[in-house]
Write a protein that holds these residues in place. Structure first.
Motif, PDB file in Angstrom:
ATOM      1  N   LEU A 108       0.780  -1.376   0.072  1.00 21.35           N
ATOM      2  CA  LEU A 108       0.085   0.062  -0.003  1.00 21.35           C
ATOM      3  C   LEU A 108       0.910   1.260  -0.062  1.00 21.35           C
ATOM      4  O   LEU A 108       0.748   2.219  -1.104  1.00 21.35           O
ATOM      5  CB  LEU A 108      -0.894   0.061   1.204  1.00 21.35           C
ATOM      6  N   PRO A 111       3.695   1.641  -3.224  1.00 24.42           N
ATOM      7  CA  PRO A 111       3.318   2.086  -4.414  1.00 24.42           C
ATOM      8  C   PRO A 111       2.648   3.345  -4.326  1.00 24.42           C
ATOM      9  O   PRO A 111       2.746   4.061  -5.497  1.00 24.42           O
ATOM     10  CB  PRO A 111       2.241   0.729  -4.565  1.00 24.42           C
ATOM     11  N   LYS A 112       2.242   4.074  -3.415  1.00 21.44           N
ATOM     12  CA  LYS A 112       1.678   5.259  -3.616  1.00 21.44           C
ATOM     13  C   LYS A 112       2.870   6.318  -3.450  1.00 21.44           C
ATOM     14  O   LYS A 112       2.685   7.633  -3.797  1.00 21.44           O
ATOM     15  CB  LYS A 112       0.825   5.454  -2.615  1.00 21.44           C
ATOM     16  N   PHE A 116       4.730  10.212  -5.467  1.00 18.25           N
ATOM     17  CA  PHE A 116       4.686  11.203  -4.602  1.00 18.25           C
ATOM     18  C   PHE A 116       6.170  11.798  -4.316  1.00 18.25           C
ATOM     19  O   PHE A 116       6.386  12.772  -4.666  1.00 18.25           O
ATOM     20  CB  PHE A 116       4.021  10.733  -3.087  1.00 18.25           C
ATOM     21  N   ILE A 160      -6.515   4.772   4.404  1.00 25.74           N
ATOM     22  CA  ILE A 160      -5.697   4.819   3.440  1.00 25.74           C
ATOM     23  C   ILE A 160      -5.592   3.879   2.214  1.00 25.74           C
ATOM     24  O   ILE A 160      -5.032   3.584   1.554  1.00 25.74           O
ATOM     25  CB  ILE A 160      -4.133   5.276   3.628  1.00 25.74           C
ATOM     26  N   GLY A 161      -6.509   2.914   2.727  1.00 25.95           N
ATOM     27  CA  GLY A 161      -6.811   1.672   1.978  1.00 25.95           C
ATOM     28  C   GLY A 161      -8.283   1.008   2.092  1.00 25.95           C
ATOM     29  O   GLY A 161      -8.885   1.457   2.920  1.00 25.95           O
ATOM     30  N   THR A 292      -2.389  12.452  -0.636  1.00 24.28           N
ATOM     31  CA  THR A 292      -1.811  11.307  -1.430  1.00 24.28           C
ATOM     32  C   THR A 292      -2.236  10.015  -1.011  1.00 24.28           C
ATOM     33  O   THR A 292      -2.482   9.194  -1.780  1.00 24.28           O
ATOM     34  CB  THR A 292      -0.109  11.177  -1.895  1.00 24.28           C
ATOM     35  N   LEU A 293      -2.046   9.544   0.174  1.00 28.83           N
ATOM     36  CA  LEU A 293      -2.268   8.369   0.821  1.00 28.83           C
ATOM     37  C   LEU A 293      -3.755   8.276   0.951  1.00 28.83           C
ATOM     38  O   LEU A 293      -4.256   7.073   1.205  1.00 28.83           O
ATOM     39  CB  LEU A 293      -1.695   8.092   2.135  1.00 28.83           C
ATOM     40  N   TYR A 295      -7.666   7.440   1.328  1.00 26.36           N
ATOM     41  CA  TYR A 295      -8.342   6.594   0.427  1.00 26.36           C
ATOM     42  C   TYR A 295      -9.678   7.071   0.081  1.00 26.36           C
ATOM     43  O   TYR A 295     -10.391   7.591   0.926  1.00 26.36           O
ATOM     44  CB  TYR A 295      -8.624   5.251   1.170  1.00 26.36           C
TER      45      TYR A 295
END
Length: 297
Positions: A108, A111-112, A116, A160-161, A292-293, A295
């Motif tokens: 998680l 990849p993000k 960034f 965030i997920g 950015t993170l 969800y």
């Protein structure tokens, strides 16, 4: 007085945080003798003993702890204000220290964070991977990542997920020889790949639920790991059945390398959250990372 002591106060804070002149010297890029001289000069000027020194470590005295409690929040506020004002080459800048477990970091966060960090080259991130329940305040982390059910109520939590689900999987050859379990209770008669819990040190009891009735099953087998990647590899190698996050074995199930069983006993549960202590104002770099993170669903 403050102007005279400011550099020495900053040095004292680093030494107190690191509990070591050696580690503090490495972090600041100066000699141990220079740090020792600076702290000694500060103590003489204030007429206070700030550190208790032993052959192995140093620790703040009561007076030192009071100075730390006074300085740290004010320096943190100052740093936030400066970062809000200063823009380097038109880009946000700053250092962020994160704590996360193996699964969330690999599947998680990283990849993000890759795009960034490319977008904001002046932002630096230190990602410490630890499957234990790290105290982010004591560890001086800016934030951590945990499952929503594990976050303390005094923390700010940002999802965030997506929701997650566990998967019970094994190699086709294993199931061809041992048969497919029809209920979680039947796992007690199978070779299972156990997970060692990072905090209490015990072995994880596999958790299931059906018709809103939870069930925990203690399984046994030849292997116990504390890392996710090894549990997946052991299942692929035919050593038994593993319980792993479903998103980590999608490709292997699709290719037929692994067979997923007991799906109806594995409901979804809330996924990962970024959590951090409450702050009135975030530095720009930290606020950008949260956006950015976050969800969106």
């Amino acid at each position: 007085m403050l102007k005279e002591n400011f550099n020495e106060l900053q040095i004292f804070l680093v030494v107190a945080r690191e509990r070591s002149f050696t580690r503090a010297a490495g972090k600041l890029g100066v000699s141990q003798s220079a740090l020792s001289h600076a702290v000694k000069a500060l103590e003489e000027r204030l007429n206070l003993r700030l550190l208790t020194r032993t052959t192995r470590s140093v620790a703040p005295t009561d007076a030192g702890e009071k100075i730390i409690a006074c300085l740290e929040p004010r320096l943190a506020d100052l740093e936030q204000e400066l970062q809000a004002v200063i823009q380097l080459n038109g880009l946000a800048s700053g250092n962020i220290k994160l704590s996360a477990g193996e699964h969330s970091a690999r599947c998680l966060l990283w990849p993000k964070l890759k795009p960034f960090l490319k977008q904001y080259p002046e932002i630096s991130i230190e990602l410490v991977v630890d499957n234990g329940f790290v105290n982010i305040v004591d560890g001086r982390f800016d934030a951590g990542v945990r499952l929503g059910e594990s976050i303390d109520k005094d923390m700010v939590a940002v999802r965030i997920g997506p929701d997650m689900r566990m998967a019970i999987v094994g190699a086709p050859a294993y199931f061809a020889q041992q048969g497919l379990p029809q209920t979680p209770h039947e796992l007690q008669h199978h070779r299972c790949i156990n997970m060692r819990l990072p905090t209490a040190g015990g072995v994880y009891h596999w958790e299931f639920e059906k018709d809103n009735k939870p069930l925990k099953v203690r399984v046994e087998g030849q292997l116990t790991f504390n890392l996710l990647s090894e549990r997946i590899d052991a299942a692929l190698s035919g050593f038994g059945i593993a319980c792993v996050p479903e998103d980590t074995i999608v490709d292997q199930v699709k290719s037929g390398e692994l067979v997923q069983v007991l799906q109806e006993w594995c409901p979804e549960f809330p996924g990962y959250y970024l959590y951090y202590p409450s702050r009135k104002q975030h530095p720009p770099a930290f606020a950008l990372m949260i956006d950015t993170l976050r969800y969106s669903g």
